[in-house]
Design an enzyme around this catalytic site. Structure first.
Site, PDB file in Angstrom:
ATOM      1  N   CYS A  43     -28.537  56.805 -32.763  1.00 50.27           N
ATOM      2  CA  CYS A  43     -28.462  57.952 -31.531  1.00 50.27           C
ATOM      3  C   CYS A  43     -29.784  57.509 -31.130  1.00 50.27           C
ATOM      4  O   CYS A  43     -30.384  58.169 -32.218  1.00 50.27           O
ATOM      5  CB  CYS A  43     -27.418  58.921 -31.051  1.00 50.27           C
ATOM      6  SG  CYS A  43     -26.171  58.811 -31.358  1.00 50.27           S
ATOM      7  N   ARG A  63     -33.210  50.712 -32.729  1.00 48.16           N
ATOM      8  CA  ARG A  63     -32.770  51.581 -33.635  1.00 48.16           C
ATOM      9  C   ARG A  63     -30.915  51.618 -33.399  1.00 48.16           C
ATOM     10  O   ARG A  63     -30.199  51.572 -34.337  1.00 48.16           O
ATOM     11  CB  ARG A  63     -32.798  53.600 -33.462  1.00 48.16           C
ATOM     12  CG  ARG A  63     -34.030  53.593 -34.320  1.00 48.16           C
ATOM     13  CD  ARG A  63     -34.214  55.278 -33.394  1.00 48.16           C
ATOM     14  NE  ARG A  63     -33.850  55.889 -33.734  1.00 48.16           N
ATOM     15  CZ  ARG A  63     -33.995  56.733 -34.406  1.00 48.16           C
ATOM     16  NH1 ARG A  63     -35.684  56.797 -35.276  1.00 48.16           N
ATOM     17  NH2 ARG A  63     -33.485  57.351 -36.011  1.00 48.16           N
ATOM     18  N   TRP A 101     -24.680  55.306 -29.796  1.00 43.80           N
ATOM     19  CA  TRP A 101     -24.152  54.443 -30.990  1.00 43.80           C
ATOM     20  C   TRP A 101     -22.951  54.977 -30.779  1.00 43.80           C
ATOM     21  O   TRP A 101     -22.956  56.046 -31.919  1.00 43.80           O
ATOM     22  CB  TRP A 101     -25.311  54.285 -32.037  1.00 43.80           C
ATOM     23  CG  TRP A 101     -24.741  53.249 -33.254  1.00 43.80           C
ATOM     24  CD1 TRP A 101     -23.606  54.134 -34.039  1.00 43.80           C
ATOM     25  CD2 TRP A 101     -24.738  52.409 -33.147  1.00 43.80           C
ATOM     26  NE1 TRP A 101     -23.172  52.822 -34.849  1.00 43.80           N
ATOM     27  CE2 TRP A 101     -23.974  51.776 -34.162  1.00 43.80           C
ATOM     28  CE3 TRP A 101     -25.331  51.373 -32.361  1.00 43.80           C
ATOM     29  CZ2 TRP A 101     -24.168  50.082 -34.266  1.00 43.80           C
ATOM     30  CZ3 TRP A 101     -25.142  49.746 -32.353  1.00 43.80           C
ATOM     31  CH2 TRP A 101     -24.706  48.874 -33.811  1.00 43.80           C
ATOM     32  N   ASN A 119     -27.559  64.081 -30.701  1.00 47.17           N
ATOM     33  CA  ASN A 119     -27.299  63.003 -32.506  1.00 47.17           C
ATOM     34  C   ASN A 119     -25.919  63.885 -33.478  1.00 47.17           C
ATOM     35  O   ASN A 119     -26.497  64.511 -33.791  1.00 47.17           O
ATOM     36  CB  ASN A 119     -28.236  62.329 -32.697  1.00 47.17           C
ATOM     37  CG  ASN A 119     -29.210  61.910 -31.148  1.00 47.17           C
ATOM     38  OD1 ASN A 119     -28.725  61.903 -30.482  1.00 47.17           O
ATOM     39  ND2 ASN A 119     -30.395  61.181 -32.166  1.00 47.17           N
ATOM     40  N   GLY A 120     -25.812  62.997 -34.423  1.00 44.86           N
ATOM     41  CA  GLY A 120     -25.137  63.303 -34.975  1.00 44.86           C
ATOM     42  C   GLY A 120     -23.730  63.236 -35.061  1.00 44.86           C
ATOM     43  O   GLY A 120     -23.066  62.815 -34.012  1.00 44.86           O
ATOM     44  N   GLU A 177     -30.137  41.417 -52.713  1.00 45.38           N
ATOM     45  CA  GLU A 177     -30.671  41.764 -51.723  1.00 45.38           C
ATOM     46  C   GLU A 177     -31.110  40.296 -50.412  1.00 45.38           C
ATOM     47  O   GLU A 177     -29.622  40.018 -49.484  1.00 45.38           O
ATOM     48  CB  GLU A 177     -31.919  41.520 -51.967  1.00 45.38           C
ATOM     49  CG  GLU A 177     -33.300  41.740 -51.002  1.00 45.38           C
ATOM     50  CD  GLU A 177     -32.603  42.770 -49.732  1.00 45.38           C
ATOM     51  OE1 GLU A 177     -31.840  44.052 -50.229  1.00 45.38           O
ATOM     52  OE2 GLU A 177     -33.241  43.254 -48.581  1.00 45.38           O
ATOM     53  N   LYS A 201     -28.651  39.919 -47.341  1.00 49.24           N
ATOM     54  CA  LYS A 201     -29.875  39.520 -46.001  1.00 49.24           C
ATOM     55  C   LYS A 201     -29.014  38.486 -44.871  1.00 49.24           C
ATOM     56  O   LYS A 201     -29.150  38.094 -43.966  1.00 49.24           O
ATOM     57  CB  LYS A 201     -30.998  38.417 -46.670  1.00 49.24           C
ATOM     58  CG  LYS A 201     -32.149  39.801 -46.747  1.00 49.24           C
ATOM     59  CD  LYS A 201     -32.763  40.302 -45.783  1.00 49.24           C
ATOM     60  CE  LYS A 201     -32.809  41.508 -45.366  1.00 49.24           C
ATOM     61  NZ  LYS A 201     -32.135  43.020 -45.810  1.00 49.24           N
ATOM     62  N   GLU A 236     -26.064  40.298 -43.236  1.00 49.33           N
ATOM     63  CA  GLU A 236     -26.577  41.276 -41.995  1.00 49.33           C
ATOM     64  C   GLU A 236     -27.122  40.491 -41.519  1.00 49.33           C
ATOM     65  O   GLU A 236     -26.817  40.163 -39.618  1.00 49.33           O
ATOM     66  CB  GLU A 236     -27.771  41.703 -42.215  1.00 49.33           C
ATOM     67  CG  GLU A 236     -27.348  43.046 -43.119  1.00 49.33           C
ATOM     68  CD  GLU A 236     -28.800  43.525 -44.079  1.00 49.33           C
ATOM     69  OE1 GLU A 236     -29.459  45.050 -43.977  1.00 49.33           O
ATOM     70  OE2 GLU A 236     -30.185  42.753 -44.427  1.00 49.33           O
ATOM     71  N   HIS A 255     -14.870  35.178 -64.273  1.00 50.90           N
ATOM     72  CA  HIS A 255     -13.661  36.314 -64.481  1.00 50.90           C
ATOM     73  C   HIS A 255     -12.975  36.024 -63.611  1.00 50.90           C
ATOM     74  O   HIS A 255     -12.425  37.147 -63.253  1.00 50.90           O
ATOM     75  CB  HIS A 255     -14.504  37.144 -65.263  1.00 50.90           C
ATOM     76  CG  HIS A 255     -15.050  37.075 -66.560  1.00 50.90           C
ATOM     77  ND1 HIS A 255     -14.166  37.088 -67.835  1.00 50.90           N
ATOM     78  CD2 HIS A 255     -16.286  37.933 -67.422  1.00 50.90           C
ATOM     79  CE1 HIS A 255     -14.877  36.892 -68.543  1.00 50.90           C
ATOM     80  NE2 HIS A 255     -16.208  37.249 -68.534  1.00 50.90           N
ATOM     81  N   LYS A 300     -30.456  50.646 -37.483  1.00 49.67           N
ATOM     82  CA  LYS A 300     -32.041  50.578 -38.148  1.00 49.67           C
ATOM     83  C   LYS A 300     -31.391  51.657 -39.256  1.00 49.67           C
ATOM     84  O   LYS A 300     -32.183  51.678 -40.839  1.00 49.67           O
ATOM     85  CB  LYS A 300     -32.863  50.587 -37.345  1.00 49.67           C
ATOM     86  CG  LYS A 300     -34.246  50.679 -38.404  1.00 49.67           C
ATOM     87  CD  LYS A 300     -34.590  49.277 -39.039  1.00 49.67           C
ATOM     88  CE  LYS A 300     -36.004  49.467 -39.927  1.00 49.67           C
ATOM     89  NZ  LYS A 300     -35.476  48.552 -41.191  1.00 49.67           N
TER      90      LYS A 300
HETATM   91  C1  G6P Z   1     -29.667  50.647 -42.372  1.00 50.71           C
HETATM   92  C2  G6P Z   1     -30.583  49.188 -42.557  1.00 50.71           C
HETATM   93  C3  G6P Z   1     -30.972  48.251 -44.043  1.00 50.71           C
HETATM   94  C4  G6P Z   1     -31.402  49.498 -44.582  1.00 50.71           C
HETATM   95  C5  G6P Z   1     -29.936  50.835 -45.333  1.00 50.71           C
HETATM   96  C6  G6P Z   1     -30.617  52.136 -46.160  1.00 50.71           C
HETATM   97  O1  G6P Z   1     -28.102  50.108 -43.095  1.00 50.71           O
HETATM   98  O2  G6P Z   1     -29.597  48.370 -41.433  1.00 50.71           O
HETATM   99  O3  G6P Z   1     -32.008  47.885 -43.687  1.00 50.71           O
HETATM  100  O4  G6P Z   1     -31.752  48.732 -45.976  1.00 50.71           O
HETATM  101  O5  G6P Z   1     -29.969  51.167 -43.740  1.00 50.71           O
HETATM  102  O6  G6P Z   1     -31.563  52.921 -44.723  1.00 50.71           O
HETATM  103  P1  G6P Z   1     -33.070  53.508 -45.440  1.00 50.71           P
HETATM  104  O7  G6P Z   1     -33.820  53.898 -43.622  1.00 50.71           O
HETATM  105  O8  G6P Z   1     -32.246  54.792 -46.133  1.00 50.71           O
HETATM  106  O9  G6P Z   1     -33.420  52.706 -46.719  1.00 50.71           O
END
Ligand code: G6P
Length: 615
Positions: free
Chosen positions: A2, A27, A79, A105-106, A488, A492, A495, A511, A610
């Site tokens: 949001c 965002r 959101w 927001n929140g 990672e 990726k 995502e 295992h 984000k």
């Molecule tokens: C979201 C983003 C990720 C990020 C994560 C943690 O899931 O899509 O890319 O790694 O938040 O965010 P931060 O701002 O705490 O690093």
């Protein structure tokens, strides 16, 4: 996630609100809305839209009739968390008399309890959100004779949970009131106008005169002025926010999308992050940290807490900390740590790692750590973020704004800074020999050049990705330093490409998961020449024997490994603890290529945000 904006005193209120909302679009949002006071008709006019992907534009379409004489307005991108992403659940929300409009927001944790009481008292709720109760609480307080400010204070005193909110009043049309607890909110000023926003990106194009708001403070905005009162209702002097970014830094620079721009910015992000971390004799320099070396030397354990990609950086940090500082170190997912009744004390050092400094799970983990008396350092990319304000010390990655939802340059900058910090810990604790320290520093300081070199092979990495763009199941394998890299790489791919991808410590495959390996399965393995290379290759053989197609991240010119796999992603070699910084790069581009070939929006992957400011 949001976003909130508000302004009073502009002669272009609606355009400014829509532009500011658009600046928050990155965002992630599913619906949007604006409320203003129509002074001529003495009404609050509100329009909302849940037009997927185009709600902000919809607010400017011809079917939205806006008044001409408008003094102040509030706006929101939503959101969904409580209630579906529909028109009726979109903000702003209004009270029964439509004299108050709010954006929030929140999460209001006790919204059900509040709603039941309000409905019993005759209020009518018109949405399924947790936010709407705020408008009715303010209505109730105003009806009891309280002033606007005291009504907002009375309302927030009843809220449990996190919020940033702003309120518009029919009977005081030039006034906006805003308040926050945990969720971010900043205010800005120009000569005739006052602004508020949940994100600096919305205000940077307008003004650099920005101020921070702390928990439970309330700000009253009128054209060109702000008045902040603290939780005890005392007027306080506004705290200016230091802003180092400019607006153009947040634009795409000619790249097709923010993600590729940010991937190619990685050498610079690393250079700027590492700048000044080692002195002329290559000794770590962490003077910016308000926790001094003596206190750090006494620490008997380090816990890194984070979410998402930041968690993967934290895993690399824990390995480096044990290696160089010879002190127990671990990395944990913040949302788990928060609830697991961890045992910590004043000698525990907790480092929260967060690009945004706002992720709510990490923020609550930080608070939990502080509650136990641990010393807390926040490592973020955002100056003056909520986490840095609450931690005992702050460390900044200087990666610049990251717009792509999936983290790239901030992730690399986090690893680099954390590795430097691990060397620092080793040094202050007397655990790392001068020679090893020098060697580590030299290698770390060389990583920007190595990443640049790796990026020279970007087209090749993209080609390999395109070759595999139809895959359905991918395993990412690595050992020791290679395991966080594998995690990672898999994240990726999930995502961005929406492909099932699982990361496993290579030695653990036998295992269980090995039963899933058959022709058609793709295995991506981190096979650079680390101390466990032979073990990794033995695991690769097990995969190949069962028909898997193996793609390997290898060191440049390593023909021996190349001959044993089906496709290679070649990167420059480095000292083992630096390899996560270099080896992640081809995996970012691999995922990018698969995602692009599948027609996905790499900057805004579906269902993701984000900054995750809800639990
Ligand atoms: C979201 C983003 C990720 C990020 C994560 C943690 O899931 O899509 O890319 O790694 O938040 O965010 P931060 O701002 O705490 O690093």
């Amino acid at each position: 996630m949001c976003g909130i904006v508000g302004l009073t005193g502009s002669n272009d209120t609606l355009n400014q609100l829509r532009t500011a909302l658009a600046a928050l679009e990155y965002r992630g949002y599913d619906s949007a809305g604006i409320a203003v006071v129509d002074r001529a008709k003495g009404r609050i006019i509100r329009h909302r839209s849940a037009l997927r992907g185009a709600a902000i534009a919809d607010l400017g379409s011809e079917r939205m009739i806006w008044p001409g004489d408008v003094s102040a307005g509030i706006a929101h991108t939503r959101w969904a968390t409580h209630g579906a992403p529909t028109h009726d659940n979109a903000h702003p929300h209004v009270d029964c008399r439509r004299e108050v409009a709010i954006v929030h927001n929140g999460i209001i944790e006790n919204h059900r309890e509040l709603s039941t009481r309000l409905v019993a008292a005759g209020h009518v709720m018109s949405s399924e959100t947790d936010s709407e109760v705020i408008a009715h609480l303010i209505e109730e307080a105003l009806a009891s004779g309280l002033s606007t400010r005291h009504s907002v204070r009375a309302a927030i005193a009843q809220l449990r949970g996190d919020f940033a909110l702003s309120v518009l009043f029919l009977h005081d049309p030039e006034l906006l009131i805003a308040a926050r607890r945990t969720s971010p909110l900043i205010v800005g000023l120009t000569e005739h106008t006052a602004y508020l926003a949940s994100d600096i990106a919305a205000l940077l194009p307008i003004t650099r005169e920005l101020y921070a708001l702390e928990d439970d403070e309330i700000v009253e905005l009128r054209p060109g002025t702000i008045l902040i009162t603290d939780a005890g209702d005392q007027v306080i002097t506004p705290r200016p926010l230091e802003v180092t970014w400019d607006v153009t830094a947040a634009q795409k620079d000619g790249y097709a999308d923010f993600m590729s721009k940010e991937i190619f910015e990685q050498p610079r992000a690393l250079r700027e992050t590492l700048l000044g971390r080692f002195d002329g004799s290559l000794r770590p320099d962490f003077e910016e940290l308000s926790i001094d070396a003596t206190a750090l030397a006494l620490v008997n354990r380090v816990i890194y807490l984070a979410c998402g990609s930041s968690y993967h950086a934290a895993l690399s940090a824990a390995l480096a900390t044990e290696q160089f500082a010879r002190i127990p170190a671990s990395a944990e997912v913040a949302s788990e740590f928060r609830y697991r009744e961890a045992v910590l004390d004043q000698l525990t050092l907790v480092v929260v790692v967060s690009q945004s400094g706002e992720t709510v799970d990490t923020l609550h983990a930080l608070r939990e750590a502080k509650r136990h008396g641990a010393r807390v350092i926040a490592l973020t990319n955002v100056v003056d973020s909520v986490m840095t304000r609450e931690a005992d010390g702050a460390l900044y990655t200087h990666a610049g704004p990251e717009i792509g939802v999936a983290s790239t340059k901030c992730h690399l900058a986090q690893i680099a800074l954390l590795e430097a910090f691990a060397l620092h810990l080793g040094w202050v604790r007397g655990e790392v020999e001068e020679e090893l320290l020098r060697e580590g520093a030299i290698h770390l300081l060389a990583t920007p050049d190595l990443v640049e070199r790796a990026l020279g092979s970007a087209e090749r990495f993209l080609d390999v990705g395109r070759r595999f763009h139809e895959v359905d199941d991918v395993y990412f394998l690595g050992r020791r330093v290679g395991y966080p890299i594998a995690l990672e790489g898999a994240l990726k791919l999930k995502e961005l490409a929406y492909v099932r991808a699982e990361a496993y410590p290579a030695g653990e495959m036998k295992h269980g998961p090995i039963s899933l390996i058959e022709p058609g399965v793709v295995v991506v393995v981190v096979a650079t020449r680390t101390s466990l290379w032979e073990k990794v290759m033995a695991n690769v053989e097990e995969m190949r024997a069962r028909g898997a197609t193996v793609v390997a991240v290898i060191e440049e010119g390593d023909h021996e490994t190349a001959a044993l796999v089906d496709a290679t992603l070649e990167v420059p070699g480095t000292m083992e603890f630096c390899s996560p910084i270099v080896d992640v790069v081809p995996l970012q581009l691999f995922a990018y290529a698969v995602a692009s070939a599948r027609g996905n929006d790499v900057d805004r992957p579906r269902n993701l945000a984000k900054v995750v400011t809800v639990e």
